[in-house]
Structure formats: C-alpha cells, structure tokens
Design an enzyme around this catalytic site. Structure first.
Site, PDB file in Angstrom:
ATOM      1  N   TYR A  98       0.831  -1.195   0.000  1.00  0.00           N
ATOM      2  CA  TYR A  98       0.000   0.000   0.000  1.00  0.00           C
ATOM      3  C   TYR A  98       0.877   1.263   0.000  1.00  0.00           C
ATOM      4  CZ  TYR A  98      -3.156   3.576   1.750  1.00  0.00           C
ATOM      5  OH  TYR A  98      -3.867   4.734   1.915  1.00  0.00           O
ATOM      6  N   ASP A 170       0.072  -7.160   7.289  1.00  0.00           N
ATOM      7  CA  ASP A 170      -1.069  -6.308   6.949  1.00  0.00           C
ATOM      8  C   ASP A 170      -2.102  -7.223   6.285  1.00  0.00           C
ATOM      9  OD1 ASP A 170      -2.910  -4.638   5.704  1.00  0.00           O
ATOM     10  OD2 ASP A 170      -1.421  -3.131   5.126  1.00  0.00           O
ATOM     11  N   LYS A 195     -11.555  -0.836   5.693  1.00  0.00           N
ATOM     12  CA  LYS A 195     -11.891  -1.557   4.466  1.00  0.00           C
ATOM     13  C   LYS A 195     -12.930  -2.643   4.750  1.00  0.00           C
ATOM     14  CE  LYS A 195      -8.663   1.235   3.107  1.00  0.00           C
ATOM     15  NZ  LYS A 195      -7.265   0.909   2.994  1.00  0.00           N
TER      16      LYS A 195
HETATM   17  C1  LIG Z   1      -6.005   1.497   3.249  1.00  0.00           C
HETATM   18  C2  LIG Z   1      -4.871   0.618   3.575  1.00  0.00           C
HETATM   19  C3  LIG Z   1      -3.981   0.940   4.607  1.00  0.00           C
HETATM   20  C4  LIG Z   1      -4.068   2.225   5.388  1.00  0.00           C
HETATM   21  O1  LIG Z   1      -5.176   2.273   6.217  1.00  0.00           O
HETATM   22  P1  LIG Z   1      -5.972   3.628   6.558  1.00  0.00           P
HETATM   23  O2  LIG Z   1      -7.116   3.144   7.363  1.00  0.00           O
HETATM   24  O3  LIG Z   1      -6.356   4.260   5.259  1.00  0.00           O
HETATM   25  O4  LIG Z   1      -5.016   4.487   7.323  1.00  0.00           O
HETATM   26  C5  LIG Z   1      -2.969   0.035   4.897  1.00  0.00           C
HETATM   27  N1  LIG Z   1      -2.831  -1.107   4.188  1.00  0.00           N
HETATM   28  C6  LIG Z   1      -3.661  -1.445   3.200  1.00  0.00           C
HETATM   29  C7  LIG Z   1      -3.456  -2.736   2.457  1.00  0.00           C
HETATM   30  C8  LIG Z   1      -4.697  -0.589   2.847  1.00  0.00           C
HETATM   31  O5  LIG Z   1      -5.512  -0.926   1.827  1.00  0.00           O
END
Ligand SMILES: *Cc1c(COP(=O)(O)O)cnc(C)c1O
Length: 379
Positions: A98, A170, A195
């Site tokens: 990301y 992540d 998400k």
């Molecule tokens: C959106 C996203 C982030 C960051 O998260 P936020 O809630 O926007 O701060 C980190 N990793 C991935 C894979 C993402 O899609």
C-alpha cells in the site's frame, strides 16, 4: 466459537443497566471516581472507553488473538507498531505494498533512524540473504495491493522466528474471514479496518492484534501514550459493520471470482491479477493460507494505453472511481495516481506496477449488473 458466531457475539454483552443488546456509544471523555484512584476501570477515554473495549475484544477473537488495540486509522496503527523500534534497526518490507505504508516508512519513520529495505518476497526463502543482525521487523502484505501477489506467511514466520525477528502482516486485503496470520506464526496482524472490517465506507480505523503478552503491553502503553485512538462513535460503527463481515465476504468472493473469470475471457483484456487462478504463481500458497480468494481484482487492457485505461475508469456507472476498498459498493481505483501515487514511478515499475493498471474492489451488488457495467465501460 466459529467465525460467524464470533463476528456477532465476541466481546459484546448486553449492557448491564438496561439490557441494551447493542453496545452503547459511550460518548464520554472522562469517568467519575469515588475517591482519587478508586474507579471502575475507566479514567479517561484516551486510555479506555467501553465501546472501544468491546470492539477490541471482538477483533482479537476474529483473528484468534488474545489482544487487540484500535487506532484512528490503519496508518496510525502501523505508526504505533513502528514506535517499538530504535534508530539503527532494520525493517524488511515487501516491495509491493500500500502506497501510504510506503510513504509512512520512507518519508516519516526513516527520519528517526530506522532503515527500510524493500524486497520481493514471493519466494520466501530468498529473503534470508537480506537479514542482518540489525533486522528487527519483517513487514508483509498478502495478497499485496494492488498486484495480488501472495506471500507464504508460514514460511516467512519460520525464518523470522529463527532470527528472532518480529513478523507483522497487513491482513487488510484478506480480512480475518479469509486468513488468520497469527495461526500461521505471525507476531502481529494489522488491519486497515476502514476496508472490509467496517465494510460500509463510513469509518476510518486501524487495529493491531497479537498473542504476545510483551507486545500487548507495549501496544497498550503506546495507544495511550501516543494517543491515536478512534472515537466511541466510530467504534460503534465498526462493531455494527463487523456483524455482517462473514456474509459480505462470501458475496465479495463469489462476485470477485465471477468478475476475474469474465475479465480474463475478454478479448480486450491483457492480464488479470487475482490469486484464485490456478496459474497464479503462488496459487497453491493462497489455497493453503486463505479460505477463498477475495473480492480484489486488478487488470491491464491490451495495448497498455494510459488514455484508454483512464477512459474506461471514467465510464463506469455502477463502479465508483474512488480510493479505498472493501465496502459493500464496488469501487474502481487507478493505483498510479491514487492509492500508490506516493511511491516513485521508478520504484512502482520495479515492483511490476504499471501506470495502466486498473484495480477493482468488487462489492456485494448483483454480479450481472457489475459485469454489464464492465462490458459497457471496456467496450
Ligand atoms: C487502506 C490501507 C492501509 C491504510 O489504512 P488507513 O485506514 O487508510 O489508514 C494500509 N494497508 C492497506 C493494504 C490498505 O488498503
């Protein structure tokens, strides 16, 4: 308890005074004390808040973890994790990730003396040659954003353990419904709960989950000491969203599979990135560590023409051109100018991310309507 039951019940008890089934929004910054220091476990809402406590218990259960800590965004969660480390420490990071995480590492944390090495990790064994005595953290995403590469969590975890390195995953793209990195040996799971977990495109939030007592102590300390905590209302919305996570994910996976196959058979499409294809380079690893393949699909059109890719992205009627992913509504993103604009073009291309790549977050609408929309947009 099985996943669907945990999603609905873990951490959530009827409120004792009224019997309210849904956890109330404890919209308070402070709590009355009987005598100095004599209280019911709550002093100040940066430190603890009952709505947040319920959510944290729920999130820990979903990842088969003992401890969860929520933050005001995914990046705030990642930032808090990075505060465990000291100048001179080295971090190995997957080279396809990301854009905001890349920006946080390179343009913020690096100034405090940590070193980040971005390397491909699809071949897990190859990372060992990058490990030095200073390597303290391995940071991976799988499936990766936006190229849907799959990294073998269990294999990386074995290497991390051997060298006494913390492994953080992540898990945003998979969600805990599809993949549980702690069960595969990871030390920490991070989610952008913004998400799939929230799932309705109405909250920004992050979480760190672990089974390690020592890490939990540090995260709890830092959550309060740094203070990037989410508001009670947002914790309530997240709890509410999670109650349908398993139902939404089922449909995301079904729709994602239909669209990936449809795109692949389209004469104007050059390549489709989706880990459910048997010829995806790490499909076997995906099958082993994920329960299904998710709703994220990227593709490139034949001719590799940026103007044509932009025309398609502007022609959608059901898909919305927007940042983010994982909500009930289908979204389309142009990583090169949106989610990944903060990664220099040269670095992006080294990792295989072309400017013409289109990323879809396939929602839970009727698949036929989504395919009709793709049909009219691609032409
Ligand atoms: C959106 C996203 C982030 C960051 O998260 P936020 O809630 O926007 O701060 C980190 N990793 C991935 C894979 C993402 O899609």
């Amino acid at each position: 308890m099985k996943f669907a039951t945990k999603a609905i019940h873990a951490g959530v008890e009827p409120e004792p005074h009224t019997g309210a089934v849904m956890t109330p929004i404890f919209q308070t910054s402070t709590y009355a004390q009987e005598a100095p220091g004599k209280h019911k476990g709550y002093e100040y809402s940066r430190t603890h808040n009952p709505t947040r406590t319920a959510l944290q218990k729920n999130l820990a259960a979903l990842e088969n973890g003992k401890f969860a800590f929520v933050f005001g965004s995914g990046l705030a969660a990642t930032d808090t994790l990075l505060r465990l480390f000291r100048p001179g420490d080295e971090v190995l990071v997957t080279d396809d990730l990301y854009g905001g995480t890349y920006r946080l590492f390179v343009r913020v944390i690096q100034h405090f003396g940590l070193k980040f090495k971005f390397i491909p990790m699809q071949d897990a064994q190859s990372i060992e040659s990058h490990i030095t005595p200073q390597t303290k953290l391995i940071w991976i995403e799988t499936p990766t954003n936006p190229l849907m590469n799959i990294i073998d969590i269990e294999a990386i975890a074995k290497i991390a353990k051997k060298h006494n390195i913390t492994l953080a995953v992540d898990n945003t793209f998979a969600s805990p419904y599809l993949q549980n990195p702690l069960d595969l040996g990871a030390d920490v799971v991070m989610h952008s709960a913004t998400k799939y977990l929230g799932g309705h495109s109405d909250v920004v939030m992050g979480v760190l989950i672990t089974n390690r007592e020592d890490l939990a102590q540090e995260f709890g300390f830092l959550q309060n000491a740094v203070g990037a905590v989410p508001a009670p209302m947002d914790c309530f919305l997240m709890l509410r969203g999670i109650k349908t996570l398993h139902l939404r994910m089922q449909r995301h996976c079904e729709n994602g599979a239909k669209i990936a196959h449809w795109l692949r058979s389209h004469p104007r499409v050059e390549k489709v990135f989706w880990c459910g294809f048997p010829d995806h380079p790490n499909h076997e690893v995906a099958k082993r560590q994920m329960r299904d393949f998710g709703g994220m699909v990227s593709f490139i059109l034949k001719g590799d023409d940026l103007e044509e890719a932009k025309r398609v992205m502007s022609s959608f009627k059901v898909f919305t051109l927007a940042e983010s992913l994982g909500g009930v509504e289908s979204l389309c993103t142009h990583p090169a100018t949106m989610t990944h604009a903060s990664i220099p073009k040269e670095q992006r291309e080294k990792a295989g991310l072309k400017d013409t790549l289109i990323r879809l977050s396939v929602g839970v609408e009727d698949a036929e309507d989504l395919i009709d929309d793709l049909k009219q947009a691609i032409g």
